[in-house]
Design a protein around this motif. Structure first.
Motif, PDB file in Angstrom:
ATOM      1  N   GLN A   4       1.204  -0.802  -0.195  1.00 33.64           N
ATOM      2  CA  GLN A   4      -0.541  -0.712  -0.347  1.00 33.64           C
ATOM      3  C   GLN A   4       0.739   1.334   0.208  1.00 33.64           C
ATOM      4  O   GLN A   4       1.816   1.136   0.453  1.00 33.64           O
ATOM      5  CB  GLN A   4      -0.802  -0.161   1.367  1.00 33.64           C
ATOM      6  N   GLU A  17      -1.240  -1.676  -5.533  1.00 33.61           N
ATOM      7  CA  GLU A  17      -1.077  -0.121  -5.217  1.00 33.61           C
ATOM      8  C   GLU A  17       0.139  -0.076  -4.516  1.00 33.61           C
ATOM      9  O   GLU A  17       1.017   1.006  -5.532  1.00 33.61           O
ATOM     10  CB  GLU A  17      -1.777   0.710  -3.971  1.00 33.61           C
ATOM     11  N   ASP A  38      -0.733   4.587  -9.303  1.00 36.37           N
ATOM     12  CA  ASP A  38      -1.923   5.278  -8.758  1.00 36.37           C
ATOM     13  C   ASP A  38      -3.009   5.789  -9.848  1.00 36.37           C
ATOM     14  O   ASP A  38      -2.818   5.929 -11.050  1.00 36.37           O
ATOM     15  CB  ASP A  38      -1.512   5.838  -9.110  1.00 36.37           C
TER      16      ASP A  38
END
Length: 318
Positions: A56, A140, A152
């Motif tokens: 993340q 991510e 993104d």
């Protein structure tokens, strides 16, 4: 490492080329290591660092005791090191503030801006380009031996070893300067806070809550009382807007904006980030949060200039 760059030739209101690679030389990195590194940063910033998974990344802000942002950033981890990605000039003012409190923790903070080379990849062919070099990118954050890939939406930030960055730059026709990427970030409504704007805005004034940059459940951090009061008691009267238009001026971050009122133009806000190509300009600015979408704005020193508001790609509603 120096990468030769080209200035984008497409208009600010035009579509991107199929593959756009930009040298993100305007961004820098703070690196945090040590057994208490994460818990220390967790107690300093608006985002939840402790729960950040290895796959993340998150937006966040580091505030002063009054709740005004010193820096906004993306944060992610590579192995045992935590990184904060922000404008390079902001690193220079934010790092000393963090180091001042880190002396009480088993954490070491350094300026890592020159350790990795940052490239941005966007356009219809971005996914195929990145995956041809690093394999399938579904998370991510993906860490490889050659570098780290931040996904993104349909664009990518690559934090690479100098050797890998050089190979990528040599494999494409052009690497564009940072303005190509800044235009994308502006259209995303992202809050890239320059050093000159430190200690001026509470995070909600730059829409940090809308990009998941504030945790209201994580407990105390620097400036937390002010940030929480803005949410639960109201009182915030400003927000980040996207503006596009034209001017004969050479714009900078201090160029004043004016907004049309019934009795003429009045001072209307402050530029946060901008890109200018000729007389075209695209920017984010902090304005009154009740500004209507059809409001007319201009630059104070150019009465013939014109700026209109573009829609944000996210909601500001709680």
């Amino acid at each position: 490492m120096t990468i030769s760059v080209s200035t984008p030739t497409w208009a600010l209101d035009a579509s991107l080329p199929p593959l756009m690679i930009a040298n993100l030389s305007h961004l820098g990195l703070i690196k945090i290591v040590g057994e208490q590194g994460r818990t220390f940063i967790h107690g300093q910033v608006t985002t939840d660092i402790v729960s950040l998974a290895k796959d993340q990344w998150r937006w966040g802000a580091h505030c002063d005791p009054k709740g005004k942002m010193i820096a906004s950033f993306r944060t992610f981890a590579i192995d045992d090191a935590l990184f904060m990605l922000m404008p390079r000039d902001t690193v220079a003012i934010d790092l000393p503030q963090l180091q001042k409190y880190a002396v009480f923790s088993k954490a070491t903070l350094t300026n890592a801006s020159d350790e990795l080379v940052l490239l941005g990849v966007a356009g219809d062919e971005a996914k195929a380009f990145v995956e041809a070099r690093f394999g399938a990118i579904t998370l991510e954050l993906t860490v490889t031996e050659q570098g780290t890939i931040i996904k993104d939406a349909e664009r990518y930030i690559l934090a690479l070893t100098p050797e890998t960055a050089a190979d990528i730059a040599a494999s494409v026709e052009s690497v564009f300067d940072a303005s190509a990427w800044q235009a994308i970030e502006i259209l995303a409504g992202y809050p890239n806070l320059a050093a000159s704007h430190a200690n001026q805005y509470v995070p909600q004034m730059c829409n940090l809550q809308a990009v998941n940059g504030i945790s209201f459940n994580k407990g105390c951090y620097m400036g937390q009382e002010t940030v929480a009061r803005m949410k639960y008691r109201g009182g915030n009267k400003r927000a980040l807007y996207i503006l596009q238009g034209h001017t004969s001026l050479t714009v900078d971050l201090e160029t004043a904006l004016e907004i049309a009122m019934e009795d003429g133009f009045r001072r209307g806000g402050q530029i946060i980030e901008f890109v200018q190509r000729g007389n075209q300009v695209l920017l984010t600015a902090v304005l009154a949060n009740d500004t209507e979408s059809d409001a007319k704005l201009r630059f104070a020193e150019d009465e013939q200039s014109s700026l209109s508001i573009l829609p944000l790609p996210y909601s500001l509603e709680d």
